[in-house]
Scaffold this motif. Structure first.
Motif, short mmCIF file in Angstrom:
data_model
loop_
_atom_site.label_atom_id
_atom_site.label_comp_id
_atom_site.label_asym_id
_atom_site.label_seq_id
_atom_site.Cartn_x
_atom_site.Cartn_y
_atom_site.Cartn_z
N ARG A 1 29.64 22.90 50.16
CA ARG A 1 29.09 21.62 49.51
C ARG A 1 30.26 20.39 49.86
O ARG A 1 30.18 19.22 50.25
CB ARG A 1 29.05 21.64 48.19
N LEU A 2 31.60 21.09 49.74
CA LEU A 2 32.83 20.10 49.93
C LEU A 2 32.86 19.76 51.45
O LEU A 2 33.23 18.44 51.86
CB LEU A 2 34.06 20.78 49.81
N ASN A 3 32.41 20.79 52.42
CA ASN A 3 32.48 20.35 53.75
C ASN A 3 31.53 19.31 54.17
O ASN A 3 31.34 18.23 55.02
CB ASN A 3 31.97 21.62 54.49
N LYS A 4 30.32 19.51 53.48
CA LYS A 4 29.24 18.33 53.83
C LYS A 4 29.63 16.97 53.17
O LYS A 4 29.28 15.85 53.62
CB LYS A 4 27.95 18.70 52.98
N ARG A 5 30.39 16.96 52.22
CA ARG A 5 30.91 15.62 51.58
C ARG A 5 32.00 15.09 52.19
O ARG A 5 32.04 13.77 52.54
CB ARG A 5 31.21 15.88 49.88
N PHE A 6 33.01 15.94 52.53
CA PHE A 6 34.51 15.38 52.98
C PHE A 6 34.40 15.65 54.77
O PHE A 6 35.16 14.69 55.19
CB PHE A 6 35.54 15.81 52.46
N GLY A 7 33.92 16.55 55.11
CA GLY A 7 34.19 17.11 56.45
C GLY A 7 35.17 17.98 56.64
O GLY A 7 36.32 17.91 55.90
N SER A 8 35.17 19.05 57.58
CA SER A 8 36.11 20.20 57.62
C SER A 8 37.78 19.58 58.25
O SER A 8 38.57 20.17 57.71
CB SER A 8 35.78 20.97 58.61
N ASN A 9 37.65 18.31 58.98
CA ASN A 9 38.96 17.90 59.49
C ASN A 9 39.73 17.41 58.27
O ASN A 9 40.93 17.76 58.10
CB ASN A 9 38.95 17.07 60.47
N ARG A 10 39.06 16.78 57.55
CA ARG A 10 39.96 16.08 56.13
C ARG A 10 40.24 17.28 55.07
O ARG A 10 41.40 17.44 54.75
CB ARG A 10 38.99 15.08 55.55
N LEU A 11 39.40 18.03 54.97
CA LEU A 11 39.91 19.41 54.24
C LEU A 11 40.70 20.14 54.74
O LEU A 11 41.70 20.62 53.96
CB LEU A 11 38.34 20.23 53.90
N MET A 12 41.05 20.31 56.01
CA MET A 12 41.85 21.05 56.70
C MET A 12 43.27 20.56 56.29
O MET A 12 44.26 21.05 56.29
CB MET A 12 41.85 21.35 58.22
N MET A 13 43.24 19.06 56.39
CA MET A 13 44.67 18.38 56.27
C MET A 13 45.20 18.50 54.85
O MET A 13 46.14 18.53 54.30
CB MET A 13 44.43 17.00 56.70
N VAL A 14 44.00 18.65 53.83
CA VAL A 14 44.38 18.52 52.54
C VAL A 14 44.87 19.98 52.09
O VAL A 14 45.88 20.38 51.56
CB VAL A 14 43.03 18.61 51.57
N SER A 15 44.38 21.07 52.95
CA SER A 15 44.88 22.61 52.63
C SER A 15 46.34 22.51 53.13
O SER A 15 47.18 23.19 52.80
CB SER A 15 43.97 23.42 53.43
N ALA A 16 46.40 21.87 54.26
CA ALA A 16 47.82 22.12 55.00
C ALA A 16 48.81 21.35 54.03
O ALA A 16 49.81 22.03 53.75
CB ALA A 16 47.82 21.33 56.22
N VAL A 17 48.52 20.22 53.59
CA VAL A 17 49.69 19.74 52.70
C VAL A 17 49.96 20.49 51.46
O VAL A 17 50.90 20.51 50.82
CB VAL A 17 49.20 18.16 52.25
N MET A 18 48.74 20.87 50.77
CA MET A 18 48.71 21.76 49.61
C MET A 18 49.39 23.23 49.98
O MET A 18 50.20 23.81 49.01
CB MET A 18 47.33 22.18 48.72
N LEU A 19 49.39 23.61 51.10
CA LEU A 19 50.03 25.05 51.36
C LEU A 19 51.54 24.81 51.25
O LEU A 19 52.44 25.58 50.59
CB LEU A 19 49.90 25.45 52.68
N SER A 20 52.04 23.51 51.65
CA SER A 20 53.74 23.26 51.15
C SER A 20 54.01 22.76 49.98
O SER A 20 54.99 23.07 49.41
CB SER A 20 54.02 21.95 52.43
N VAL A 21 53.02 22.05 49.27
CA VAL A 21 53.16 21.83 47.94
C VAL A 21 53.40 23.03 46.99
O VAL A 21 54.20 23.36 46.07
CB VAL A 21 52.04 21.13 47.17
N LYS A 22 52.47 24.08 47.35
CA LYS A 22 52.57 25.39 46.78
C LYS A 22 54.08 26.21 46.84
O LYS A 22 54.71 26.70 46.12
CB LYS A 22 51.57 26.31 47.11
N MET A 23 54.34 26.31 48.32
CA MET A 23 55.60 26.68 48.77
C MET A 23 56.81 26.02 47.92
O MET A 23 57.87 26.72 47.65
CB MET A 23 55.72 26.33 50.22
#
Length: 411
Positions: free
Chosen positions: A277-299
């Motif tokens: 559902r998230l992919n349909k709403r936002f697109g995989s490229n935008r979600l990939m960038m969110v996951s990239a930023v959050m990986l560093s936030v978690k770190m």
């Protein structure tokens, strides 16, 4: 008569979906003994951080090499082939884990057999995914996202339980528990039944001939994207493999390690269920960038965690970091690439996890022996931040939502 046959097919489809969820649950309960407590077990055997890293790295590297060979052996025109290859791999796993449960000497042989066990278990993961895809093609009602979420829930609960048990009995207890789980998983594999199907061999051959060596040339940003992912996975794998040392520095033990692992695994469940559902709403490229930023936030949060409760809280970022990365990376490659390149793209992404685990294991072990835990975390933070920047720069721009979602919104 026809109505009865239709009802039987529906019932079979539902049972197949439940059966596959059971397979995922048992598999990730088994994996928990290695991913969450493997380093602790090797430390208890007397290995240094560097040697532990070497063992973990060899498991990841050998698994990456053998998976490619297993993929060639699994004839996709027969839905039963992945099952029987998985059975062949799991049979020696059961025997070796039972032997290890009673103790094997000399020590180097015990460590070698322990590594072989987990190489074989990791190789089964690819086959388990293939069984899902093949069963859907054969007409069974299998939802991979739901079943994988059940696997994460099983991983979380087993991590918490193992943490309590190891606190009382020591990490050596994970081996006989893994032996019992491996036997149950093997039995579940043997009971797996899916009708065979056949693909259009001529079309498959044409696609293989069409794919050439100019793979990265067709997707100019993809190499940069892969490099960024690899750096992020190295940092992520290092902290996962040596979470036991991070927990120890903050005053925790096996119980707290189990709780940390449980929280991260539980965070995967809602993200996996909502990923489509998230992919349909936002697109995989935008979600990939969110996951990239959050990986560093978690770190960042893990690096500067000052207590066990703070560490627990930092694990909640898993919801939008690694948990998002797992399914969205599949959607991203599928949306980015032409049909002839998608399998190669997915294989490249799968290889990143093995590379991250292998490099992170050696790298983390070396850093622990030289600059200690905080120094290791600072290095991982720097690598993750660099990886995030590179991954964001390499991510395709534009609207990459599924076409159905785009047309609905424009209407």
């Amino acid at each position: 008569m026809q109505m009865n046959m239709r009802n039987e097919r529906k019932a079979f489809g539902r049972l197949t979906g439940v059966h596959y969820s059971v397979l995922q649950g048992l598999y990730w309960m088994l994996q928990c003994g290695y991913y969450a407590f493997g380093a602790s077990y090797l430390f208890q055997l007397g290995l240094s951080s560097t040697l532990t890293g070497v063992v973990l790295a060899l498991v990841g590297a050998v698994s990456a090499l053998t998976q490619a060979q297993i993929a060639n052996a699994a004839d996709r025109r027969n839905a039963l082939a992945p099952k029987w290859i998985a059975v062949i791999l799991m049979a020696p796993v059961c025997v070796l884990l039972l032997l290890l449960s009673f103790g094997i000497r000399p020590l180097w042989l015990s460590i070698a057999l322990y590594a072989v066990v987990w190489v074989l278990v990791m190789d089964v993961q690819f086959l388990l995914c293939a069984m899902s895809m093949d069963s859907v093609k054969a007409g069974a009602r299998v939802n991979f996202g739901v079943s994988r979420a059940f696997g994460s829930m099983s991983y979380a609960l087993s991590a918490y339980a193992l943490g309590l048990i190891c606190a009382a009995r020591g990490t050596a207890i994970t081996v006989p528990i893994a032996a019992g789980l491996s036997v149950l998983f093997l039995l579940a594999l043997l009971l797996w039944r899916v009708p065979a199907y056949k693909e259009d061999a001529q079309a498959t051959g044409a696609l293989e001939e069409e794919a050439d060596t100019r793979f990265f040339g067709r997707y100019p940003r993809f190499l940069l994207f892969v490099l960024g992912c690899a750096l992020c996975m190295i940092a992520y794998s290092t902290t996962c493999n040596y979470m036991v040392r991070i927990v120890n520095v903050l005053g925790g033990g096996s119980k707290e390690l189990g709780t940390v692992t449980m929280i991260t695994a539980l965070c995967e469940i809602p993200t996996l269920l909502a990923s489509m559902r998230l992919n349909k709403r936002f697109g995989s490229n935008r979600l990939m960038m969110v996951s990239a930023v959050m990986l560093s936030v978690k770190m960042l949060l893990v690096t500067f965690a000052s207590s066990i409760p703070f560490l627990y809280a930092s694990m909640l970022t898993q919801l939008f970091s690694y948990s998002l990365f797992i399914p969205v990376s599949v959607y991203y490659v599928d949306a980015l690439m032409q049909k002839r390149d998608r399998m190669k793209g997915q294989a490249t992404m799968t290889l990143l996890f093995a590379i991250g685990n292998a490099v992170g294991s050696v790298f983390g072990g070396f850093l622990l022996d030289t600059v200690q835990e905080h120094g290791m975390l600072l290095c991982c933070l720097a690598i993750s931040c660099i990886g995030t920047v590179v991954m964001v720069c390499g991510t395709q721009r534009g609207d990459m939502r599924p076409k159905a979602a785009q047309s609905t919104e424009s209407a």
